[in-house]
Structure formats: structure tokens, C-alpha cells
Design a protein around this motif. Structure first.
Motif, short mmCIF file in Angstrom:
data_model
loop_
_atom_site.label_atom_id
_atom_site.label_comp_id
_atom_site.label_asym_id
_atom_site.label_seq_id
_atom_site.Cartn_x
_atom_site.Cartn_y
_atom_site.Cartn_z
N UNK A 67 -23.22 19.15 32.42
CA UNK A 67 -24.55 18.85 32.95
C UNK A 67 -25.58 19.28 31.93
N UNK A 68 -26.59 18.45 31.71
CA UNK A 68 -27.67 18.83 30.79
C UNK A 68 -28.98 18.18 31.23
N UNK A 69 -30.07 18.88 31.00
CA UNK A 69 -31.40 18.28 31.22
C UNK A 69 -32.12 18.10 29.89
N UNK A 70 -31.38 18.18 28.80
CA UNK A 70 -31.81 18.05 27.39
C UNK A 70 -32.40 19.34 26.83
N UNK A 71 -32.63 20.35 27.69
CA UNK A 71 -33.07 21.67 27.20
C UNK A 71 -31.95 22.71 27.30
N UNK A 72 -31.03 22.46 28.21
CA UNK A 72 -29.88 23.36 28.40
C UNK A 72 -28.67 22.53 28.78
N UNK A 73 -27.51 23.11 28.59
CA UNK A 73 -26.27 22.40 28.91
C UNK A 73 -25.28 23.39 29.51
N UNK A 74 -24.60 22.96 30.58
CA UNK A 74 -23.53 23.76 31.19
C UNK A 74 -22.25 22.95 31.12
N UNK A 75 -21.18 23.58 30.62
CA UNK A 75 -19.89 22.89 30.51
C UNK A 75 -18.80 23.74 31.15
N UNK A 76 -17.92 23.08 31.92
CA UNK A 76 -16.85 23.80 32.63
C UNK A 76 -15.56 23.01 32.50
N UNK A 77 -14.48 23.69 32.11
CA UNK A 77 -13.16 23.07 32.01
C UNK A 77 -12.28 23.55 33.16
N UNK A 78 -11.35 22.71 33.60
CA UNK A 78 -10.39 23.11 34.64
C UNK A 78 -9.15 22.24 34.53
N UNK A 79 -7.99 22.86 34.74
CA UNK A 79 -6.74 22.11 34.78
C UNK A 79 -6.63 21.42 36.14
N UNK A 80 -6.17 20.17 36.13
CA UNK A 80 -6.02 19.43 37.39
C UNK A 80 -4.61 18.84 37.45
N UNK A 81 -4.21 18.47 38.68
CA UNK A 81 -2.94 17.77 38.85
C UNK A 81 -3.24 16.28 39.00
N UNK A 82 -2.55 15.46 38.23
CA UNK A 82 -2.78 14.02 38.29
C UNK A 82 -1.54 13.32 38.83
N UNK A 83 -1.77 12.11 39.36
CA UNK A 83 -0.63 11.35 39.89
C UNK A 83 0.21 10.77 38.75
N UNK A 84 -0.36 10.72 37.55
CA UNK A 84 0.40 10.35 36.36
C UNK A 84 -0.19 11.12 35.19
N UNK A 85 0.65 11.58 34.29
CA UNK A 85 0.17 12.40 33.18
C UNK A 85 -0.75 11.66 32.25
N UNK A 86 -0.86 10.31 32.41
CA UNK A 86 -1.66 9.53 31.47
C UNK A 86 -3.08 9.30 31.95
#
Length: 380
Positions: free
Chosen positions: A178-197
Motif C-alpha cells: 500500500x502506498x499514498x506516494x509519500x509512504x509505503x507499507x509492504x507485508x509478505x506472508x506464506x499462503x497455501x494454494x490449490x496448485x503450486x503454480x
């Protein structure tokens, strides 16, 4: 239609679906909540052009009867009145009766309300989503992801794409930005998918949708399924469906904005830094820019100052846990820093500066799945 329902479950579901209803809509039927009674239970739906929420109350749950269906059917009731009525009804159960002319009676104890309903046939159908791009993650993790990113979206409609949070998946890792062009927040997370692709890169969810979703999710570790299409995203939880439209347009390439080197690096106690900036903002809160100045000191500490000419000046020294690199003077929006510090979930933070007029990065020391980027403020 006729059924009797447990009041508390009814109230909670009504409150959930009400979050999707806009009283400013030009389509009269969308100012109402659709109620559908079938042999399985009762389904409530609320919708506007951006969000649709469906809550299901099963006949039985955990060996407790929640709904008794006498006659199946459906009706749409004005949300503004209906939501307030069910909340204030006196007994543990509510009886709902709909006659042929759409008149609806709500009975509970000695209370009885008669409401004029709307034709459920006029209510739009919920989007029919192909369940191809599916992934899932625990509900409490999803709530954290929303909390740690959505605050940084733009509240200005001049660039509509920035009013949303960009989601991308690569190698079973979800990255939310998320960014408003003055600041940016970034978050990573592992997820489970129905296919690895499974992979996608330009899914932008309106910040408003994510805020409403966060309000209705329980803080549990139950899995929530997420299904992405070209223009919609669906969150499937226990007895709840939450649809949101996606924003049109291309999200800016934020990866290129994040510097991979630093000229000055400081490690600070999160709580002490937060409190120092909050004190610095006490003199500038009437101004719009919330400017705070930071200066490195010869003894390896930093000095925080804020000056408001017509009010006064505040100066405060903060001990650095670690300090390396060049001397530095920089100014920034203190409120933006505090917003990030409140969600960073770490007792210590590291700030990497690349120069007085270059963006700088703040990240937690206790985990590596989050970072925040800030633009400095020119003070001359």
C-alpha cells in the motif's frame, strides 16, 4: 415465508451484511437486506456496487437449533430500520412472517413490528465466480495483513489505484503493498494454494473493502479461502462470503522504489521512538505537515526536534541501540512514522537512510516479513 430464529445469531449476521449497504445508492432494492429461508437455514445478503456480503445461519450448529423453518421464501427489508429493530427486540428468539403482499411481521415476546418489504426478485444476483485462482490463509493472519498495510493507502481520489492495496503471489508468497506516494507499507506472508503454480501481480483491492472485511472477521486461526478473478475477489469464511470489486488500472512498480543500500543506519527501541515522535508532534498538530526533524549526534545517539514558530520548539535525545554510517539531518512526516510503528509488532526497529533527500526504509528487527518506506520532507 415463515421461520423462527435465534436473536443473537440473527443480529450478528444482520450487522455483518449491513456493512455492504450504502444508503446513497440509486437502486432502491440495494438499500435493503435480502433474507432467504431454505430447508438448510437462513441466508442474509447486503450489497452495493463495490462490496457484497452474504451471511448464512444454519438450522443447527454445535448441537443447538438456531433456526426453525416453517415455510421457505425470501424478502428484502429496508436495512436502516430492520437492523435497529432486530437489535432491540426483547426475547431470545424472533419470528419472521412474510405474507403474499410482501408485508413482513417480526415478533419477539410482546413486541411486534410490521414492515413493508421489497420484491426479492429485483435483488441483483451475487457475482458468479469461477474458482480457479484459489489460495488460503488463517483468518488471524489475514486480519494482521490488512492492519499492517491498509493504513498506508491514499485517501485522495486523484489517483484511484492508490486507494487500494496491491496483492501479488509468487512462489506461494503473498506480497501486499500500500502506498499514498509519500509512504509505503509492504507485508509478505506464506499462503497455501490449490496448485503450486498460482501467480498474479496486479490485484488491487479497495482499502474500504479491506477495512469492512477486517471488521467482520473473527480473530481465529480458521482458514479462509480467497478466490481471485479479473475484476472480483471473494473471501470465503465459515458461514460468510465477502465479495469485493477490484480497482482498474496498473499499480506502480514499487519494488524499484526500495533502496538496497544505506549511508546511515540506526537501531532504536520502538516504544521510545514512538513516544518521542508523539511528544514532538504535540506542538505541530495544528499544522498539516506534522514535520519532525532527526539529527545524528556525535555520541552515537539521535536528536528529534519539532519547531512551530508561533508555538515553540521541542527537542529530545534518543539512545541508539546501534548506529553506523555518516552524519545525517533529515525531516519527515511524524504522523506517517507513528502509523507504521503502531503496526510493526517488534520491540526494536532498524531505519536505513540513503541521504537527506532520499527515501528511507524502516523495518522490524524481530521478523523479516514487513518493511516501510518514507519520503523525506523538504524544510527549506
Amino acid at each position: 415465508m415463515k421461520f423462527t430464529i435465534h436473536r443473537d445469531h440473527f443480529v450478528q449476521s444482520v450487522q455483518h451484511v449491513s456493512k455492504a449497504i450504502s444508503l446513497r445508492t440509486t437502486i432502491p432494492v440495494l438499500t435493503g437486506i435480502k433474507i432467504l429461508a431454505t430447508s438448510e437455514g437462513v441466508t442474509l445478503t447486503g450489497s452495493d456496487s463495490d462490496i457484497s456480503i452474504e451471511a448464512f445461519i444454519p438450522k443447527d450448529e454445535d448441537d443447538q437449533q438456531l433456526v426453525e423453518i416453517v415455510e421457505e421464501g425470501s424478502i428484502v427489508l429496508q436495512a436502516r430500520f430492520f437492523a435497529d429493530i432486530v437489535k432491540k427486540l426483547p426475547e431470545e428468539t424472533i419470528e419472521v412472517i412474510v405474507t403474499d403482499n410482501l408485508t413482513t411481521t417480526l415478533k419477539s415476546g410482546s413486541s411486534e413490528f410490521n414492515l413493508n418489504g421489497l420484491d426479492p426478485e429485483e435483488y441483483p444476483r451475487l457475482p458468479d465466480i469461477e474458482e480457479e485462482n484459489i489460495f488460503k490463509l488463517p483468518t488471524d493472519l489475514l486480519k494482521n495483513i490488512i492492519r499492517q498495510t491498509v493504513f498506508a493507502v491514499s485517501t485522495v481520489e486523484t489517483r484511484p489505484i492508490l486507494t487500494g492495496v496491491n496483492w501479488m503471489i509468487e512462489d506461494s508468497t503473498l506480497t501486499c503493498t500500500a502506498t499514498d506516494s509519500h509512504r509505503l507499507a509492504m507485508r509478505h506472508a506464506k499462503v497455501e494454494t490449490n496448485s503450486g503454480e498460482l501467480s498474479f501481480s496486479n490485484v488491487v483491492i479497495p482499502g474500504k473493502s479491506l477495512n469492512e472485511l477486517n471488521k467482520i472477521l473473527d480473530d481465529t486461526n480458521q482458514w479462509i479461502e480467497i478466490i481471485v478473478t479479473d475484476n472480483q475477489i471473494l473471501f470465503k469464511g465459515k458461514n460468510i462470503l465477502f465479495f469485493s470489486r477490484l480497482l482498474d488500472g496498473n499499480y506502480p512498480a514499487t519494488k524499484n522504489m526500495i533502496p538496497n543500500h544505506s549511508k546511515t543506519s540506526v537501531t532504536l527501541d520502538t516504544k521510545k521512538l514512538t513516544q518521542a515522535i508523539e511528544r514532538a508532534l504535540l506542538l505541530s498538530r495544528d499544522g498539516k505537515n506534522n514535520v519532525v526533524n532527526l539529527k545524528t549526534m556525535a555520541d552515537g545517539n539521535i536528536e528529534i526536534t519539532s519547531v512551530t514558530p508561533e508555538v515553540g520548539k521541542v527537542t529530545e535525545d534518543i539512545d541508539c541501540i546501534n548506529y553506523s554510517g555518516e552524519e545525517l539531518r533529515i525531516s519527515f512526516n511524524g504522523k506517517n512514522i507513528i502509523d507504521a510503528l503502531k503496526v510493526i509488532d517488534s520491540t526494536e526497529v532498524q531505519i536505513d537512510f540513503t541521504g537527506a533527500m532520499s527515501p528511507f526504509v524502516m523495518k522490524p528487527l524481530e521478523h523479516e516479513y514487513m518493511l516501510h518506506l518514507f519520503s523525506p520532507v523538504r524544510t527549506y
